[in-house]
Design an enzyme around this catalytic site. Sequence first.
Site, short mmCIF file in Angstrom:
data_model
loop_
_atom_site.label_atom_id
_atom_site.label_comp_id
_atom_site.label_asym_id
_atom_site.label_seq_id
_atom_site.Cartn_x
_atom_site.Cartn_y
_atom_site.Cartn_z
N ASP A 1 0.83 -1.28 -0.05
CA ASP A 1 0.22 -0.03 0.05
C ASP A 1 1.06 1.29 -0.06
O ASP A 1 1.78 1.29 0.35
CB ASP A 1 -0.92 -0.01 1.11
CG ASP A 1 -0.37 0.10 2.66
OD1 ASP A 1 0.20 1.19 2.52
OD2 ASP A 1 -0.61 -0.74 3.26
N TYR A 2 0.08 2.40 -0.20
CA TYR A 2 0.71 3.55 -0.24
C TYR A 2 1.76 3.92 0.72
O TYR A 2 2.86 4.54 0.29
CB TYR A 2 -0.28 4.75 -0.70
CG TYR A 2 0.12 5.99 -0.96
CD1 TYR A 2 0.42 6.39 -2.32
CD2 TYR A 2 0.29 7.18 -0.09
CE1 TYR A 2 1.20 7.67 -2.42
CE2 TYR A 2 0.61 8.42 -0.38
CZ TYR A 2 0.94 8.75 -1.56
OH TYR A 2 1.44 9.90 -2.05
#
Length: 298
Positions: free
Chosen positions: A106-107
């Site tokens: 994820d980011y």
Amino acid sequence: MALERVQKILARAGLASRREAEEWIREGRVTVNGQVVSLGAKADPEKDAIKVDGKRVKLDSRLRYVLLYKPTGVVTTSEDPEGRTTVLDLVRTKVSERVFPVGRLDYHSEGLLLLTNDGELAYRLGHPRYGILREYLVKVKGLPDEKDVAKLKKGTVIEGKRVVPKEVQLVRTTPKQVNSWWRVVVGEGKTHEVREFFLRIGHPVQRLIRVGIGPLRDQKLKAGAFRDLTAEEVEALYRAVGLKPAKEARHGRTTGTGLHQKAGGVRAGKTYRGSAAGAGRSGHRQAGLKRKPSGHLA
């Protein structure tokens, strides 16, 4: 050439993972010889005209395997509608093949991510049936007590299914035990599962680093840097998912730090920096915690 399922052909062409290719077929975006196909259809990639959104699919015989240390602030997609830096932006100056990320990171997370155009390997690495484990170092707020850890080890329900970590181990605490670092090994690959584990016991994640993908490890790779896998690493991945290692010539690669054939000058084992738009702006800092293989984390 023998007939094979269309989604496997699309994955082998490096257009997408097999699961993504299956979605394209369900959406009616794939045709064979002018006819829209359904899931399960087969074709001969050498004789049949296979198209996605009207564009002819071409198979690239050169398979590519790139290990990237994804920094925070980078999205694990081929393109982003919001204009954020993607993992492909970090490697495109050195990687000419149409690779795609295997799985997601994820980011706000960082660490090892495999990019490849080998659709069958990507499919197996991402499928729980093949038992590929992913290892993380996780910094959380506070120090979970024994009761919290017991609950953590029992897992939690994510997307309607109970997910249980394979291993959970305290690595160290920060000064005055304000925060703590943990080693977590998982096999399911659910979205945000590690963050959910700790959030649900009241100790939210402050930093998450993926340090292992099956047999893959690299303690020296820095944020935003990437390199091609060695032949030995590729073979280890193949064996881990039950595939027979392909012949070396098919991959256009050499062992050690030899130059890849037609691979944009990237050397197996040699690291390269990603674009300035990616890692350079991520503000990556060292955790003061060495990323070591699982056998050294006790």
